[in-house]
Design an enzyme around this catalytic site. Sequence first.
Site, short mmCIF file in Angstrom:
data_model
loop_
_atom_site.label_atom_id
_atom_site.label_comp_id
_atom_site.label_asym_id
_atom_site.label_seq_id
_atom_site.Cartn_x
_atom_site.Cartn_y
_atom_site.Cartn_z
N SER A 31 53.80 65.17 28.26
CA SER A 31 54.23 65.98 27.13
C SER A 31 55.58 66.66 27.42
O SER A 31 55.96 66.86 28.57
CB SER A 31 53.19 67.05 26.81
N1 SAH Z 1 48.35 66.39 29.47
C1 SAH Z 1 49.31 65.32 29.67
C2 SAH Z 1 49.60 64.57 28.41
C3 SAH Z 1 48.93 63.26 28.40
S1 SAH Z 1 49.16 62.28 26.95
C4 SAH Z 1 50.55 65.88 30.32
O1 SAH Z 1 50.43 66.70 31.17
O2 SAH Z 1 51.64 65.50 30.02
C5 SAH Z 1 47.58 62.42 26.20
C6 SAH Z 1 46.44 61.79 26.93
O3 SAH Z 1 45.30 61.92 26.10
C7 SAH Z 1 46.59 60.29 27.21
O4 SAH Z 1 46.52 60.08 28.58
C8 SAH Z 1 45.39 59.67 26.48
O5 SAH Z 1 44.79 58.58 27.15
C9 SAH Z 1 44.45 60.85 26.40
N2 SAH Z 1 43.40 60.75 25.37
C10 SAH Z 1 43.47 60.29 24.09
N3 SAH Z 1 42.27 60.37 23.48
C11 SAH Z 1 41.41 60.90 24.41
C12 SAH Z 1 40.02 61.23 24.40
N4 SAH Z 1 39.24 61.02 23.33
N5 SAH Z 1 39.48 61.75 25.53
C13 SAH Z 1 40.23 61.97 26.64
N6 SAH Z 1 41.54 61.68 26.71
C14 SAH Z 1 42.13 61.15 25.61
#
Ligand code: SAH
Length: 274
Positions: free
Chosen positions: A112
């Site tokens: 993010s």
């Molecule tokens: N928190 C991260 C951002 C990751 S992007 C950071 O520090 O930058 C968002 C993540 O959400 C992705 O890895 C995706 O696989 C996950 N995601 C999407 N739907 C999800 C769900 N139902 N349960 C768990 N993770 C999920």
Amino acid sequence: MSRNGRRAPPGFPLSIERVADASRAAPLLRPQRPVHEAAEHARRAAAPTGLGLDSEAVRARMAERVRAAGIGDERVLAALAAVPRHQFIDSALATQAYEDTSLPIGHGQTISKPSVVARMIELLLDGAAARASGHLGRVLEIGTGCGYQAAVLARLARNVISIERLKPLHDKARENLAPWRSARGLADIRLVYGDGRLGHPPNAPYASIIAAAGGEDLPAAWTEQLAVGGRLVAPLHDAPGRPQRLVVVDRTEAALRHSVHEAVHFVPLRSGLA
Ligand code: SAH
């Protein structure tokens, strides 16, 4: 049923009273980019020069950029300035780690954008329980990704429970967070491989819930697992095909209240495991 025996309120949007539309005339945060654009940006962007990536000055400069984007909470800025973001991404992209931008982390997902991470945490810290305690308490993060945001949260929380549905990213986050999980003064970080739409009942209730992926509804499990006084922040499409906005839900003894904030662009919230 909730812990105190009363029926938990049904999920958004049925029972949530909308208290405010806090969207700003000039949105504070430009939306994050779609994954393919983030990848393209990463290829084109110029590397910062003159300073090593491990330097405190590089991280402080990023925190100043986030401040300039409108984040005023010093605790959040200090947490951002403390976490070496380049250690959470592929070394080929490391020179872009301290720009205020999302970047690809593989499997179609992104790390993010720092100002968006900061804004969401700033909103969490303004919830009733967090204002009373001065910290985020027990936090549930949906979407561990590379683990960056979990590391930031760990500086401001009592415990962090973070769920990821993609096994390779869950494993990668475990690796990335290994040095942090034993660090003194940081909250305990528990990584869960699972479907975050179900929340994580074993550790509920949570004073803070933060979603890093955007859906078209707020899963009922999230509001059910939110503590009284707790606050949830999540990107949400208000209708199919419409842009996402940050939605804040506060739980009081009697009600769930929600407010709508800036436009954002997160990867989709998906169901099930992969
Ligand atoms: N928190 C991260 C951002 C990751 S992007 C950071 O520090 O930058 C968002 C993540 O959400 C992705 O890895 C995706 O696989 C996950 N995601 C999407 N739907 C999800 C769900 N139902 N349960 C768990 N993770 C999920």
